[in-house]
Design an enzyme around this catalytic site. Structure first.
Site, PDB file in Angstrom:
ATOM      1  N   TYR A  36      51.527 -23.458 -24.184  1.00 38.34           N
ATOM      2  CA  TYR A  36      51.175 -22.046 -24.301  1.00 38.34           C
ATOM      3  C   TYR A  36      51.462 -21.282 -22.996  1.00 38.34           C
ATOM      4  CZ  TYR A  36      48.664 -17.721 -24.496  1.00 38.34           C
ATOM      5  OH  TYR A  36      48.362 -16.389 -24.413  1.00 38.34           O
TER       6      TYR A  36
ATOM      7  N   ARG B   7      51.994 -13.598 -29.626  1.00 35.79           N
ATOM      8  CA  ARG B   7      52.589 -12.957 -28.447  1.00 35.79           C
ATOM      9  C   ARG B   7      54.035 -12.551 -28.639  1.00 35.79           C
ATOM     10  NH1 ARG B   7      49.182 -12.363 -23.698  1.00 35.79           N
ATOM     11  NH2 ARG B   7      47.219 -13.224 -24.461  1.00 35.79           N
TER      12      ARG B   7
ATOM     13  N   ASP C 127      50.870  -6.299 -15.924  1.00 32.82           N
ATOM     14  CA  ASP C 127      49.876  -7.380 -15.820  1.00 32.82           C
ATOM     15  C   ASP C 127      49.499  -7.779 -14.396  1.00 32.82           C
ATOM     16  OD1 ASP C 127      48.166  -9.203 -17.186  1.00 32.82           O
ATOM     17  OD2 ASP C 127      49.545 -10.836 -16.791  1.00 32.82           O
TER      18      ASP C 127
ATOM     19  N   HIS D 172      45.317  -8.756 -10.793  1.00 33.54           N
ATOM     20  CA  HIS D 172      45.552  -8.695 -12.237  1.00 33.54           C
ATOM     21  C   HIS D 172      45.637  -7.222 -12.647  1.00 33.54           C
ATOM     22  CE1 HIS D 172      44.084 -10.225 -16.439  1.00 33.54           C
ATOM     23  NE2 HIS D 172      45.381 -10.080 -16.394  1.00 33.54           N
TER      24      HIS D 172
ATOM     25  N   CYS E 174      41.396  -4.589 -23.275  1.00 35.92           N
ATOM     26  CA  CYS E 174      41.136  -3.186 -22.918  1.00 35.92           C
ATOM     27  C   CYS E 174      42.394  -2.334 -23.050  1.00 35.92           C
ATOM     28  CB  CYS E 174      40.589  -3.084 -21.505  1.00 35.92           C
ATOM     29  SG  CYS E 174      38.891  -3.677 -21.343  1.00 35.92           S
TER      30      CYS E 174
ATOM     31  N   SER F 198      40.602  -8.517 -20.303  1.00 39.19           N
ATOM     32  CA  SER F 198      41.417  -8.603 -21.518  1.00 39.19           C
ATOM     33  C   SER F 198      40.832  -7.722 -22.629  1.00 39.19           C
ATOM     34  CB  SER F 198      41.514 -10.052 -21.985  1.00 39.19           C
ATOM     35  OG  SER F 198      40.227 -10.551 -22.250  1.00 39.19           O
TER      36      SER F 198
ATOM     37  N   ARG G 254      45.095 -19.798 -23.386  1.00 43.06           N
ATOM     38  CA  ARG G 254      44.740 -20.452 -22.135  1.00 43.06           C
ATOM     39  C   ARG G 254      43.478 -21.291 -22.352  1.00 43.06           C
ATOM     40  NH1 ARG G 254      42.780 -17.606 -18.630  1.00 43.06           N
ATOM     41  NH2 ARG G 254      42.621 -15.634 -19.749  1.00 43.06           N
TER      42      ARG G 254
ATOM     43  N   LYS H 253      50.295 -16.632 -14.487  1.00 45.79           N
ATOM     44  CA  LYS H 253      48.904 -16.717 -14.048  1.00 45.79           C
ATOM     45  C   LYS H 253      48.749 -17.750 -12.928  1.00 45.79           C
ATOM     46  CE  LYS H 253      47.548 -13.792 -17.260  1.00 45.79           C
ATOM     47  NZ  LYS H 253      47.331 -12.390 -16.899  1.00 45.79           N
TER      48      LYS H 253
END
Ligand code: TSX
Ligand code: MN
Length: 588
Positions: free
Chosen positions: A204, A374, A282, A233, A257, A255, A76, A213
């Site tokens: 992407y 990914r 997510d 989120h 975690c 992010s 991103r 998102k």
């Protein structure tokens, strides 16, 4: 001009808009996606013929393909992501802002003729269960077959979405063009007031799969404020006790975690009869039900997960999920066409093909897989997928968990005293930076509710909305703060992963008011005997250290919180600063 006709819909608003956008972008052809298996085969074959997808070992990875992105287009781009509201104030201090007229003008110039020689795919999709009154229909126009195939996995894509839309006009208008991938001409623009997203110059995921998102979080959060719900989120999981009682929790982590790992967690042996089920990994859309509880829906239909760090030790359920019908982006491949990434299996391969398609040899200083490589995998592959994922009303949430990656200060777990205190906890979470490349290591970056990059309006107003929700939720979930990452002498104090079940059980038991806790100035904390530590090979002292609250550390923490709050000026709700001062007073 390209023929935009279709027999999939007679929706005038939709046909007119597609016609207008095709006029602007000048594609050679317009293809409407119906979501069928036939179509998947056709698009996949086309993508393979163009080298956009590379077939993987069909025996080891049935139905799986590899995509290599442009090396300048691997993540991103927050500095190129804009919230285009009438005023800058509405976007707030944590978003990039551009005036709608300016943004439309600039992007119109970029989109003009941008699809000449290419195909425009019309991708109808639903975020949320088909037919649910809480779901949202979006249409993404894209010149990327990779995007169309990813959207097919990540959303309910195809004819079902058009059927749900009927002849309505309330769909999100998403326009995406890959362009020449020049970062100088890359913009991800959101127009919350028009329910529109224009994305140019990136292929992407987070920039180009507009349902995720862009719609489900940025536009979603804006709609949530307007309509009285929350787009968050958050992962959603169900915990089933040996007696068969299922408790649902939603959890927000910044992010890195391990959100997907937590969402797919396997309880340790000691927890015989306990089961964890994934609802989502997510995003959660949270609404107040007629019963005054908060109900959660996962708007997505798949997982767009980070590959490195996903392995048989960290997340066996994810490994099973990506075993078939999965698209991989920027991973490495072995000689026999199997996917590979750092963390997967020691140094068993002498030679690989790296994420850029170049030969890679053992001992090379470069990573074989891109760190942000990914997988895109269908939710239905997940062996522990909740049977309630398609429930139109969602699942009732008993606990909300906020987390962060902190080597000190924040204890393993604590429970907020009340909703307002819980909102304060969520608003102040943060993570310590890990990668040297992103600046100083160990600096706390605040990421309120893990929404900093995803809130589609002024974050001060967002906090106010969270506080306001208390009035509507007469039977609110309890709110918790967790930290799996506390350290002593450079070593993690808590084993994490499946052992987090011990913390999760305490949370679930607290939600049902059936286990004790100790009141501290900062929240309710488990004390000896409250967390089941049987069969765990760590010392009681280590658990004490992981759950300890250090007054001096917290005084510093609350100073740092004050600094963070200042940027919101008048838009910061007074109640949040008051929460901070109350904690400070209790510490004194
Ligand atoms: O995902 C993680 N979780 C949540 C799992 C349900 N990770 C990986 C984070 C990066 C994406 C974790 N890392 C967790 C965790 O709970 N905890 C840690 C820190 C840690 C790392 C290694 C060990 C212990 C803790 N190893 C040993 O104890 C041997
Ligand atoms: Mn995310």
């Amino acid at each position: 001009m390209a023929n935009t006709a279709t027999n999939l819909t007679t929706n005038k608003h939709l046909l007119a808009w597609v016609g207008e956008m095709a006029e602007l972008c000048q594609p050679d052809a317009v293809v409407w996606c119906d979501g069928s298996e036939d179509e998947r085969k056709r698009l996949t074959e086309f993508a393979v013929s163009k080298g956009i997808l590379i077939p993987l070992n069909a025996e080891k990875h049935p139905g799986c393909y590899l995509h290599r992105s442009n090396p300048n287009d691997v993540a991103r781009v927050e500095h190129l992501t804009f919230i285009c509201t009438k005023t800058k104030e509405e976007a707030g201090p944590t978003n990039n802002w551009m005036a709608p007229d300016e943004a439309y003008g600039k992007l119109r110039g970029l989109f003009k003729g941008s699809m000449a020689g290419r195909t425009m795919y019309v991708v109808p999709y639903v975020m949320g269960p088909l037919g649910s009154q809480h779901s949202k229909v979006g249409i993404e126009l894209t010149d990327s077959v990779y995007v169309a195939l990813n959207m097919r996995i990540m959303t309910r894509m195809g004819k079902g979405a058009l059927d749900m839309l009927g002849d309505g006009n309330g769909f999100n208008r998403g326009l995406h063009c890959t362009g020449d991938l020049n970062p100088e001409r890359r913009y991800i623009c959101h127009f919350p007031q028009d329910n529109a997203i224009w994305s140019f110059g990136s292929g992407y995921g987070g920039n180009a799969l507009l349902g995720k998102k862009c719609l489900a979080l940025r536009i979603g959060s804006y709609l949530g404020k307007k309509e009285g719900w929350l787009a968050e989120h958050m992962l959603i999981l169900g915990v089933e006790s040996p007696e068969g009682q299922t408790t649902y929790v939603a959890a927000a982590f910044p992010s890195a975690c391990g959100k997907t790992n937590f969402a797919m967690m396997i309880p340790p042996k000691r927890f015989k009869g306990w089961k964890v089920y994934t609802v989502g990994d997510d995003i959660a859309w949270l609404r107040v039900g007629d019963d005054g509880r908060l109900w959660a829906v996962n708007p997505e239909n798949g997982y767009f997960g980070v590959a490195p760090g996903t392995d048989w030790a960290s997340n066996p359920n994810a490994m099973k999920t990506i075993a078939k019908d999965t698209l991989f982006t920027n991973v490495a491949v072995t000689k026999d066409g199997q996917v590979w990434w750092e963390s997967m299996d020691g140094n068993t391969h002498d030679e690989l093909t790296d994420w850029q398609g170049k030969p890679w040899k053992k001992g090379s200083p470069d990573k074989a897989a891109h760190p942000n490589s990914r997988f895109t995998a269908p939710a239905t592959n997940n062996p522990i997928l909740s049977r309630n994922v398609n429930d139109p009303e969602g699942v009732p949430i008993s606990a909300i968990i906020f987390g962060g990656r902190r080597s000190d200060t924040v204890p393993l777990v604590m429970q907020a005293f009340n909703w307002g205190h819980g909102v304060f906890m969520g608003a102040t979470i943060g993570s310590e930076t890990t990668a040297a490349a992103t600046g100083k290591v160990g600096v706390v970056r605040r990421d309120p509710m893990a929404m900093l990059p995803f809130c589609g309006y002024n974050m001060g107003d967002y906090f106010a909305h969270w506080l306001e929700m208390q009035k509507k939720v007469s039977n609110p979930p309890k709110i918790f703060l967790v930290n799996w990452f506390r350290k002593k002498d450079g070593k993690f104090l808590w084993p994490g992963y499946g052992e987090n079940m011990r913390v999760l059980k305490w949370i679930v038991d607290r939600a049902h008011v059936r286990v004790g806790a100790q009141e501290t100035p900062l929240g309710w904390v488990p004390k000896e005997g409250h967390i089941d530590l049987s069969g765990l090979s760590i010392s009681p002292e280590q658990v004490d250290a992981a759950t300890n609250i250090d007054v001096d550390e917290w005084k510093k923490e609350l100073e740092s919180t004050s600094e963070f709050f200042q940027q919101f000026g008048d838009r910061l709700p007074k109640a949040l600063e008051l929460q901070r001062q109350l904690l400070l007073a209790r510490l004194a």
